[in-house]
Design a protein around this motif. Structure first.
Motif, PDB file in Angstrom:
ATOM      1  N   UNK A 131       0.860  -1.181   0.000  1.00 36.69           N
ATOM      2  CA  UNK A 131       0.000   0.000   0.000  1.00 36.69           C
ATOM      3  C   UNK A 131       0.895   1.230   0.000  1.00 36.69           C
ATOM      4  N   UNK A 132       0.662   2.127  -0.945  1.00 41.67           N
ATOM      5  CA  UNK A 132       1.343   3.419  -0.966  1.00 41.67           C
ATOM      6  C   UNK A 132       0.366   4.457  -0.437  1.00 41.67           C
ATOM      7  N   UNK A 133       0.743   5.164   0.603  1.00 38.33           N
ATOM      8  CA  UNK A 133      -0.162   6.113   1.247  1.00 38.33           C
ATOM      9  C   UNK A 133      -1.026   5.395   2.267  1.00 38.33           C
ATOM     10  N   UNK A 134      -2.299   5.806   2.330  1.00 34.85           N
ATOM     11  CA  UNK A 134      -3.231   5.107   3.219  1.00 34.85           C
ATOM     12  C   UNK A 134      -2.931   5.261   4.682  1.00 34.85           C
ATOM     13  N   UNK A 135      -2.515   6.446   5.102  1.00 34.56           N
ATOM     14  CA  UNK A 135      -2.082   6.657   6.480  1.00 34.56           C
ATOM     15  C   UNK A 135      -3.130   6.389   7.538  1.00 34.56           C
ATOM     16  N   UNK A 136      -4.421   6.385   7.169  1.00 32.54           N
ATOM     17  CA  UNK A 136      -5.457   6.073   8.160  1.00 32.54           C
ATOM     18  C   UNK A 136      -5.517   4.579   8.459  1.00 32.54           C
ATOM     19  N   UNK A 137      -4.840   3.760   7.632  1.00 31.47           N
ATOM     20  CA  UNK A 137      -4.697   2.314   7.826  1.00 31.47           C
ATOM     21  C   UNK A 137      -5.999   1.537   7.669  1.00 31.47           C
ATOM     22  N   UNK A 138      -7.024   2.160   7.121  1.00 30.86           N
ATOM     23  CA  UNK A 138      -8.268   1.458   6.866  1.00 30.86           C
ATOM     24  C   UNK A 138      -8.132   0.424   5.764  1.00 30.86           C
ATOM     25  N   UNK A 139      -7.345   0.737   4.749  1.00 27.69           N
ATOM     26  CA  UNK A 139      -7.143  -0.215   3.672  1.00 27.69           C
ATOM     27  C   UNK A 139      -6.316  -1.403   4.150  1.00 27.69           C
ATOM     28  N   UNK A 140      -5.328  -1.127   4.975  1.00 29.87           N
ATOM     29  CA  UNK A 140      -4.532  -2.213   5.550  1.00 29.87           C
ATOM     30  C   UNK A 140      -5.406  -3.123   6.390  1.00 29.87           C
ATOM     31  N   UNK A 141      -6.337  -2.538   7.126  1.00 35.80           N
ATOM     32  CA  UNK A 141      -7.236  -3.333   7.965  1.00 35.80           C
ATOM     33  C   UNK A 141      -8.054  -4.300   7.125  1.00 35.80           C
ATOM     34  N   UNK A 142      -8.568  -3.821   5.985  1.00 37.57           N
ATOM     35  CA  UNK A 142      -9.356  -4.697   5.117  1.00 37.57           C
ATOM     36  C   UNK A 142      -8.476  -5.767   4.470  1.00 37.57           C
ATOM     37  N   UNK A 149      -2.651   2.053  -4.348  1.00 39.92           N
ATOM     38  CA  UNK A 149      -2.199   3.422  -4.128  1.00 39.92           C
ATOM     39  C   UNK A 149      -3.357   4.230  -3.547  1.00 39.92           C
ATOM     40  N   UNK A 150      -3.280   4.473  -2.251  1.00 44.39           N
ATOM     41  CA  UNK A 150      -4.306   5.239  -1.534  1.00 44.39           C
ATOM     42  C   UNK A 150      -3.776   6.651  -1.351  1.00 44.39           C
ATOM     43  N   UNK A 151      -3.876   7.436  -2.408  1.00 48.56           N
ATOM     44  CA  UNK A 151      -3.239   8.751  -2.434  1.00 48.56           C
ATOM     45  C   UNK A 151      -4.257   9.873  -2.321  1.00 48.56           C
ATOM     46  N   UNK A 152      -3.759  11.052  -2.065  1.00 48.13           N
ATOM     47  CA  UNK A 152      -4.562  12.251  -2.222  1.00 48.13           C
ATOM     48  C   UNK A 152      -4.727  12.508  -3.719  1.00 48.13           C
ATOM     49  N   UNK A 153      -5.410  13.571  -4.086  1.00 49.26           N
ATOM     50  CA  UNK A 153      -5.534  13.922  -5.500  1.00 49.26           C
ATOM     51  C   UNK A 153      -4.188  14.425  -6.025  1.00 49.26           C
ATOM     52  N   UNK A 154      -4.040  14.526  -7.361  1.00 43.98           N
ATOM     53  CA  UNK A 154      -2.735  14.874  -7.935  1.00 43.98           C
ATOM     54  C   UNK A 154      -2.348  16.338  -7.723  1.00 43.98           C
ATOM     55  N   UNK A 155      -2.049  16.634  -6.485  1.00 38.27           N
ATOM     56  CA  UNK A 155      -1.591  17.974  -6.098  1.00 38.27           C
ATOM     57  C   UNK A 155      -0.712  17.820  -4.865  1.00 38.27           C
ATOM     58  N   UNK A 156       0.203  18.728  -4.657  1.00 42.13           N
ATOM     59  CA  UNK A 156       1.068  18.655  -3.481  1.00 42.13           C
ATOM     60  C   UNK A 156       1.881  17.370  -3.466  1.00 42.13           C
ATOM     61  N   UNK A 157       2.076  16.780  -2.276  1.00 38.31           N
ATOM     62  CA  UNK A 157       2.904  15.574  -2.156  1.00 38.31           C
ATOM     63  C   UNK A 157       2.377  14.392  -2.962  1.00 38.31           C
ATOM     64  N   UNK A 158       1.053  14.391  -3.252  1.00 39.13           N
ATOM     65  CA  UNK A 158       0.469  13.268  -3.964  1.00 39.13           C
ATOM     66  C   UNK A 158       0.630  13.310  -5.466  1.00 39.13           C
ATOM     67  N   UNK A 159       1.069  14.424  -6.026  1.00 43.39           N
ATOM     68  CA  UNK A 159       1.132  14.570  -7.485  1.00 43.39           C
ATOM     69  C   UNK A 159       2.048  13.544  -8.140  1.00 43.39           C
ATOM     70  N   UNK A 160       3.154  13.222  -7.498  1.00 44.57           N
ATOM     71  CA  UNK A 160       4.118  12.292  -8.080  1.00 44.57           C
ATOM     72  C   UNK A 160       3.530  10.889  -8.241  1.00 44.57           C
ATOM     73  N   UNK A 161       2.488  10.572  -7.475  1.00 48.36           N
ATOM     74  CA  UNK A 161       1.888   9.241  -7.529  1.00 48.36           C
ATOM     75  C   UNK A 161       0.938   9.074  -8.709  1.00 48.36           C
ATOM     76  N   UNK A 162       0.875  10.075  -9.584  1.00 47.62           N
ATOM     77  CA  UNK A 162       0.051  10.007 -10.791  1.00 47.62           C
ATOM     78  C   UNK A 162       0.897  10.123 -12.056  1.00 47.62           C
ATOM     79  N   UNK A 163       2.196   9.996 -11.926  1.00 50.30           N
ATOM     80  CA  UNK A 163       3.088  10.173 -13.074  1.00 50.30           C
ATOM     81  C   UNK A 163       3.400   8.840 -13.750  1.00 50.30           C
TER      82      UNK A 163
END
Length: 289
Positions: free
Chosen positions: A83-94, A157-171
């Motif tokens: 998992x990339x991102x996902x800091x709330x750990x909800x995806x990891x839980x599932x 990839x549990x990212x924010x939208x393509x802005x700020x730190x999350x932008x690189x995860x859409x390249x």
């Protein structure tokens, strides 16, 4: 108490979503982003990063179930999951509900998000931190996939939208690095926004997927928090058969996994790939680019 206070999300031009706030539970500026956690009478606890809604306790199960169970059950033999991102750990839980998973590695850039999620979202993520299979890495996700020598069956990839730190995860560079660390037959899933309001986010990802993976597509889920209709979840793999797993097989895998879900079912899994026409058109345009 914060009676009368509201938080406005202005992610979509021309549209504003307003959340009434009962109480601010946490507010801080970390090294990477502005973070606020508050309670809302409809959605429960609401987490916003840089003014954009990330997760709520009211409907988190929809997003997390569809981002995790769809690729894992489609794959059928996932042992190593990233998992990339996902800091709330909800995806990891599932994901960790699948006993077949031997190790789940989560790479999160901001340890502050994980720390407060552990404290405030324990109602859905407490089991993660007690599971020996959970491997938390505080690092830049793009750097991790570019440098790791490990290989994975499923990457989410549990990212924010393509802005700020999350932008690189859409390249394209990032998607190529993920492809490099996928095992043969592995699958990548991504969050790709709400196509009705964020058409280019999905289109650009499909274009980049198509340049790298044999099968580039998307599936959908209806998540109340993410205003604007269906949310698109990106899908990329070199095994086109993974999108076509039969309902009978999915039912067998679901039963064998012993999952207790509130949104996901094998029938919903199959139906999620039946895209509304306007979303299918975006996917097809991206494939032709």
């Amino acid at each position: 108490m914060s009676q009368g206070l509201v938080f406005n999300e202005t992610l979509y031009p021309g549209v504003e979503v307003k959340y009434e706030c009962d109480n601010i539970l946490f507010q801080d500026r970390s090294e990477h982003q502005d973070l606020v956690l508050f309670t809302n009478p409809v959605f429960g606890k609401v987490l916003m990063l840089d003014g954009v809604t990330q997760v709520t306790t009211g409907d988190e199960f929809i997003y997390h179930e569809m981002m995790s169970h769809v690729p894992i059950l489609a794959h059928g033999d996932a042992r190593e999951v990233l998992i990339i991102g996902g800091g709330d750990c909800g995806m990891a839980e599932e994901a960790l509900k699948h006993a077949s998973i031997e190790r789940l590695t989560q790479v999160e850039i901001d340890d502050a998000v994980v720390s407060f999620s552990k404290e405030h979202f324990g109602d859905f993520n407490a089991a993660v931190f007690e599971d020996d299979r959970f491997d938390l890495v505080i690092d830049d996700g793009a750097r991790f996939v570019a440098e790791t020598d490990r290989r994975f069956d499923v990457v989410m990839v549990d990212s924010t939208d393509p802005m700020g730190p999350g932008a690189v995860l859409f390249t394209e560079e990032f998607y190529r690095a993920v492809h490099r660390c996928l095992k043969p037959g592995g699958v990548l899933v991504t969050q790709n926004g709400v196509p009705f309001l964020q058409r280019d986010e999905l289109l650009d990802s499909i274009r980049r997927f198509s340049a790298i993976y044999a099968d580039a597509s998307a599936y959908v889920a209806a998540i109340p928090t993410y205003f604007g209709g269906h949310m698109a979840l990106g899908w990329a793999t070199d095994n086109a058969e993974l999108r076509k797993v039969s309902l009978e097989t999915l039912e067998q895998r679901f039963e064998a996994a012993g999952l207790d879900t509130r949104y996901y079912t094998p029938e919903v899994h199959r139906a999620a790939f039946a895209l509304p026409r306007f979303i299918r058109d975006i996917v097809e345009e991206g494939r032709k680019a």
